[in-house]
Design an enzyme around this catalytic site. Structure first.
Site: not given
Ligand code: RB5
Length: 149
Positions: A8-9, A65, A67, A69-70, A98, A133
């Site tokens: 993403d951005h 992205c 973090t 995480i998403g 692993h 594993h």
């Molecule tokens: C976008 O602002 C941010 O939420 C996305 O890039 C990401 O970090 C989500 O997990």
């Protein structure tokens, strides 16, 4: 090796840096977007990359992205996907040795481009150790068989 990459951005800048690394090393890849710093939904790109890997069209993926995480949460919803969020060299290596991870997830707001390239290089150069594993991955696949009937 064919790589699918997307962001993403929030991950756009490190995605472009990783693409430059792929070009320098003549590594085959397809960019599934996004194509600018404009706000975009990470779920769309995580789905496109994960779907291409689950379909066997690409060997490995890189998703970025803000973090990481998403994209990791979204990609791991798909059968056959083992997406690993990594921010250090040790985790990038172990995700392959692993966990036989097939997607590397990175955060453009948590690591810089040099680190993103280094983790990508480790990820694509490291093999799965198999052995004990292997059976753990098989156990994950058994759970998938129950979930995705
Ligand atoms: C976008 O602002 C941010 O939420 C996305 O890039 C990401 O970090 C989500 O997990």
């Amino acid at each position: 090796m064919k790589i699918a990459i997307g962001s993403d951005h929030g991950g756009y800048t490190i995605k472009e840096a990783i693409k430059n690394y792929f070009c320098d090393k003549s590594i085959s890849f397809k960019d599934f977007g996004t194509n600018s710093n404009d706000s975009a939904n990470y779920v769309e790109f995580a789905f496109k990359v994960a779907n291409a890997i689950a379909a066997g069209e690409y060997d490995k993926g890189v998703l970025c992205c803000g973090t990481g995480i998403g994209v990791s949460i979204a990609a791991n919803k798909m059968k056959g996907i083992r997406a690993a969020l990594c921010s250090c060299e040790f985790c990038a290596e172990m995700s392959r040795r692993h966990n036989d991870a097939n997607i590397l997830c990175l955060g453009g707001r948590t690591i810089n481009s040099d680190k993103a390239i280094k983790l990508t290089e480790i990820f694509i150069q490291t093999s799965f150790e198999a052995g004990r594993h292997f059976y753990r991955i098989q156990d994950i696949k058994k759970i998938e068989e129950k979930i995705f009937k």
